[in-house]
Design an enzyme around this catalytic site. Structure first.
Site, PDB file in Angstrom:
ATOM      1  N   ARG A 143       0.822  -1.215   0.000  1.00 13.62           N
ATOM      2  CA  ARG A 143       0.000   0.000   0.000  1.00 13.62           C
ATOM      3  C   ARG A 143       0.858   1.268   0.000  1.00 13.62           C
ATOM      4  O   ARG A 143       0.345   2.372  -0.105  1.00 13.62           O
ATOM      5  CB  ARG A 143      -0.925   0.034   1.232  1.00 13.62           C
ATOM      6  CG  ARG A 143      -1.966  -1.066   1.250  1.00 13.62           C
ATOM      7  CD  ARG A 143      -2.758  -1.059   2.543  1.00 13.62           C
ATOM      8  NE  ARG A 143      -3.820  -0.078   2.561  1.00 13.62           N
ATOM      9  CZ  ARG A 143      -5.108  -0.339   2.314  1.00 13.62           C
ATOM     10  NH1 ARG A 143      -5.483  -1.568   2.029  1.00 13.62           N
ATOM     11  NH2 ARG A 143      -6.008   0.600   2.359  1.00 13.62           N
ATOM     12  N   TYR A 146       0.836   4.185  -2.590  1.00 13.00           N
ATOM     13  CA  TYR A 146      -0.265   5.146  -2.440  1.00 13.00           C
ATOM     14  C   TYR A 146      -0.072   5.989  -1.178  1.00 13.00           C
ATOM     15  O   TYR A 146      -0.029   7.218  -1.246  1.00 13.00           O
ATOM     16  CB  TYR A 146      -1.579   4.375  -2.373  1.00 13.00           C
ATOM     17  CG  TYR A 146      -2.825   5.235  -2.304  1.00 13.00           C
ATOM     18  CD1 TYR A 146      -3.309   5.892  -3.430  1.00 13.00           C
ATOM     19  CD2 TYR A 146      -3.536   5.369  -1.107  1.00 13.00           C
ATOM     20  CE1 TYR A 146      -4.468   6.665  -3.376  1.00 13.00           C
ATOM     21  CE2 TYR A 146      -4.690   6.136  -1.039  1.00 13.00           C
ATOM     22  CZ  TYR A 146      -5.156   6.778  -2.178  1.00 13.00           C
ATOM     23  OH  TYR A 146      -6.305   7.544  -2.109  1.00 13.00           O
ATOM     24  N   LYS A 150       1.113   9.850  -1.216  1.00 13.57           N
ATOM     25  CA  LYS A 150       0.239  10.918  -0.719  1.00 13.57           C
ATOM     26  C   LYS A 150       0.905  11.698   0.409  1.00 13.57           C
ATOM     27  O   LYS A 150       0.713  12.907   0.546  1.00 13.57           O
ATOM     28  CB  LYS A 150      -1.091  10.320  -0.227  1.00 13.57           C
ATOM     29  CG  LYS A 150      -1.975   9.783  -1.347  1.00 13.57           C
ATOM     30  CD  LYS A 150      -2.668  10.911  -2.094  1.00 13.57           C
ATOM     31  CE  LYS A 150      -3.690  10.374  -3.091  1.00 13.57           C
ATOM     32  NZ  LYS A 150      -4.403  11.433  -3.811  1.00 13.57           N
ATOM     33  N   ARG A 187     -13.456  -1.176  -4.724  1.00 10.41           N
ATOM     34  CA  ARG A 187     -13.617  -0.731  -3.341  1.00 10.41           C
ATOM     35  C   ARG A 187     -14.880  -1.360  -2.745  1.00 10.41           C
ATOM     36  O   ARG A 187     -15.741  -1.848  -3.456  1.00 10.41           O
ATOM     37  CB  ARG A 187     -13.639   0.799  -3.268  1.00 10.41           C
ATOM     38  CG  ARG A 187     -12.235   1.353  -3.309  1.00 10.41           C
ATOM     39  CD  ARG A 187     -12.182   2.847  -3.320  1.00 10.41           C
ATOM     40  NE  ARG A 187     -12.391   3.400  -4.642  1.00 10.41           N
ATOM     41  CZ  ARG A 187     -12.364   4.687  -4.931  1.00 10.41           C
ATOM     42  NH1 ARG A 187     -12.146   5.554  -3.970  1.00 10.41           N
ATOM     43  NH2 ARG A 187     -12.553   5.121  -6.162  1.00 10.41           N
ATOM     44  N   PHE A 192     -19.750  -4.629  -2.863  1.00  5.84           N
ATOM     45  CA  PHE A 192     -20.863  -5.265  -2.145  1.00  5.84           C
ATOM     46  C   PHE A 192     -22.194  -4.995  -2.858  1.00  5.84           C
ATOM     47  O   PHE A 192     -23.028  -5.892  -2.974  1.00  5.84           O
ATOM     48  CB  PHE A 192     -20.949  -4.751  -0.694  1.00  5.84           C
ATOM     49  CG  PHE A 192     -19.905  -5.327   0.245  1.00  5.84           C
ATOM     50  CD1 PHE A 192     -18.917  -6.193  -0.203  1.00  5.84           C
ATOM     51  CD2 PHE A 192     -19.924  -4.995   1.607  1.00  5.84           C
ATOM     52  CE1 PHE A 192     -17.955  -6.712   0.668  1.00  5.84           C
ATOM     53  CE2 PHE A 192     -18.978  -5.508   2.495  1.00  5.84           C
ATOM     54  CZ  PHE A 192     -17.991  -6.365   2.025  1.00  5.84           C
ATOM     55  N   GLY A 208     -14.204  -9.429   8.854  1.00  8.42           N
ATOM     56  CA  GLY A 208     -15.281  -8.443   8.705  1.00  8.42           C
ATOM     57  C   GLY A 208     -15.422  -7.519   9.899  1.00  8.42           C
ATOM     58  O   GLY A 208     -16.337  -6.701   9.957  1.00  8.42           O
ATOM     59  N   ASP A 274      -3.923  -4.117   5.566  1.00  7.96           N
ATOM     60  CA  ASP A 274      -5.273  -3.543   5.555  1.00  7.96           C
ATOM     61  C   ASP A 274      -5.549  -2.904   6.926  1.00  7.96           C
ATOM     62  O   ASP A 274      -5.495  -3.585   7.949  1.00  7.96           O
ATOM     63  CB  ASP A 274      -6.279  -4.677   5.295  1.00  7.96           C
ATOM     64  CG  ASP A 274      -7.621  -4.184   4.829  1.00  7.96           C
ATOM     65  OD1 ASP A 274      -7.910  -4.316   3.637  1.00  7.96           O
ATOM     66  OD2 ASP A 274      -8.399  -3.664   5.666  1.00  7.96           O
ATOM     67  N   GLN A 277      -8.938  -0.171  11.599  1.00 11.29           N
ATOM     68  CA  GLN A 277      -9.958   0.774  12.062  1.00 11.29           C
ATOM     69  C   GLN A 277      -9.715   2.144  11.451  1.00 11.29           C
ATOM     70  O   GLN A 277      -8.582   2.505  11.128  1.00 11.29           O
ATOM     71  CB  GLN A 277      -9.933   0.874  13.589  1.00 11.29           C
ATOM     72  CG  GLN A 277      -8.551   1.181  14.141  1.00 11.29           C
ATOM     73  CD  GLN A 277      -8.504   1.197  15.654  1.00 11.29           C
ATOM     74  OE1 GLN A 277      -9.509   1.002  16.316  1.00 11.29           O
ATOM     75  NE2 GLN A 277      -7.338   1.459  16.220  1.00 11.29           N
ATOM     76  N   ARG A 278     -10.809   2.902  11.286  1.00 10.69           N
ATOM     77  CA  ARG A 278     -10.643   4.251  10.754  1.00 10.69           C
ATOM     78  C   ARG A 278     -11.904   5.068  11.017  1.00 10.69           C
ATOM     79  O   ARG A 278     -13.010   4.626  10.706  1.00 10.69           O
ATOM     80  CB  ARG A 278     -10.376   4.180   9.265  1.00 10.69           C
ATOM     81  CG  ARG A 278      -9.610   5.373   8.823  1.00 10.69           C
ATOM     82  CD  ARG A 278      -9.337   5.369   7.380  1.00 10.69           C
ATOM     83  NE  ARG A 278      -8.241   4.554   6.942  1.00 10.69           N
ATOM     84  CZ  ARG A 278      -8.281   3.889   5.793  1.00 10.69           C
ATOM     85  NH1 ARG A 278      -9.367   3.880   5.067  1.00 10.69           N
ATOM     86  NH2 ARG A 278      -7.231   3.233   5.388  1.00 10.69           N
TER      87      ARG A 278
END
Ligand code: NAD
Ligand code: UDP
Ligand code: UDP
Length: 315
Positions: A143, A146, A150, A187, A192, A208, A274, A277-278
């Site tokens: 990752r 990216y 940034k 995404r 979904f 999940g 990955d 939490q965010r």
């Protein structure tokens, strides 16, 4: 607000196309620049006939010489699938692209806004995240092209500000969704919904329980425009996102319920690095921009589901 000439890089992408549309409806001249890596002409086709709209195929890793008053720098693939497809190109877009757009802003004395990201916080050890948090990014993981791209772009923005007095605005966007995300974007919200509507299994990565905060596109566009037109001394970085926090399992269940889908949930491996939490703290945006999101997840999902229902019925 007086009529301005405005450049939107990445203007044929998901957020860029909504931004171009809004700026045109506010009466501005809009130049949309895009290399069509993840963006599509389809996203801006309805704007082409507008005499105040121009579309240029151009890659921002190359210099660009035009005359504008404001620059929104959105060019960069945003979905992990697409930004990892050609990692070196992604980091060039963020870093060399930022240098070119800052050089342009410096030459023409334009205000320039950078679409940065909550990914600068990496897999955060502090929760929720304020702008003061410096992040937890793996600089050598998949990752990083990216996240570090940034982060470096933010550094360049602040160096051009300090060294050349360029008028900068930096926003950190948290996961945003809505109509015009490419069904193949990869995404989570688009995946979904497309899976639920077409009766395919809903693919949850990991168990999940990881969380994200989802902002509806119209709220975000309002926040972007308010940041660009904020008082001269205000540079950000400022978090823009919806503080509502959901697990991916909750998101899957909500989408199954809203689409009345028979799709079953399947579990796939969690991608490397990955974030678990965010959630944004948005008190700075509330104070400086008088901005906070107004569209909550269920309403935003309903609007997005209507869009995909229509798109899938055409294909
Ligand atoms: P998107 O992939 O739909 O849009 C990106 C656009 O940039 C596409 O049209 C693509 O073709 C274009 N582009 C990519 N590389 C380019 C280059 N070198 N030269 C010219 N154009 C190029 O993604 P999006 O969700 O609309 O994201 C827009 C911006 O917002 C990105 O900078 C992204 O990092 C940032 N952002 C988005 C989110 C989100 O949740 N949507 C979150 C954080 C940050
Ligand atoms: N640049 C651009 N458009 C302009 C002005 C500059 O694309 O209108 C590019 C330029 O080619 C350079 C970069 O922006 O690669 C940085 O410009 P700056 O003036 O800061 O640096 P220098 O040209 O001195 O390297
Ligand atoms: N995700 C998932 N299934 C998918 C796509 C994504 O469970 O089909 C997860 C992903 O692992 C991450 C979250 O959803 O934990 C958000 O992923 P996305 O790619 O939308 O954004 P980002 O990870 O950049 O926040």
């Amino acid at each position: 607000m007086s009529n301005k000439r405005i450049l939107v890089t990445g203007g044929a992408g998901f957020l860029g196309s909504h931004l171009c549309e809004r700026l045109l409806s506010d009466g501005h001249d809009v130049v949309c620049v895009d290399n069509f890596f993840t963006g599509r002409k389809e996203n801006v086709r309805h704007l082409i006939a507008n005499p105040n709209f121009e579309l240029i195929r151009h890659d921002i890793t190359n210099p660009l010489f035009i005359e504008v008053d404001q620059i929104y720098n959105l060019a960069c693939p945003a979905s992990p699938v697409h930004y990892q497809y050609n990692a070196i190109k992604t980091i060039k877009t963020s870093v060399i692209g930022a240098i070119n757009m800052l050089g342009l802003a410096k030459r023409v004395n334009a205000t320039i806004l950078q679409a940065s990201t909550s990914e600068v916080y990496g897999d955060p050890e502090v929760h929720p995240q304020s702008e003061q948090y410096r992040g937890n990014v793996n600089p050598i993981g998949p990752r990083a092209c990216y996240d570090e791209g940034k982060r470096c772009a933010e550094t360049l923005f602040f160096d051009y500000h300090r060294q050349h007095n360029v008028d900068i605005k930096v926003i950190r966007i948290f996961n945003t969704y809505g109509p015009r995300m490419n069904p193949e974007d990869g995404r989570v919200v688009s995946n979904f919904i497309v899976q639920a509507l077409s009766g395919q299994p809903i693919t949850i990565y990991g168990n999940g329980q990881q969380t994200r905060s989802f902002c509806y596109v119209d709220d975000l566009i309002e926040g972007i425009i308010r940041t660009m037109n904020s008082s001269k001394g205000f540079t950000g970085p400022v978090n823009l996102g919806n503080p509502g926090e959901f697990t991916m399992l909750e998101l899957a269940q909500k989408i199954i319920q809203l689409t009345d889908s028979k799709s079953k949930i399947t579990y796939e491996p969690l991608p490397i690095d990955d974030p678990l939490q965010r959630k944004p703290i948005i008190t700075l945006a509330e104070k400086e921009l008088a901005w906070s999101p107004t569209i909550q997840l269920e309403e935003g999902l309903k609007r997005t589901i209507s869009y995909y229902t229509e798109v899938l019925s055409r294909s």
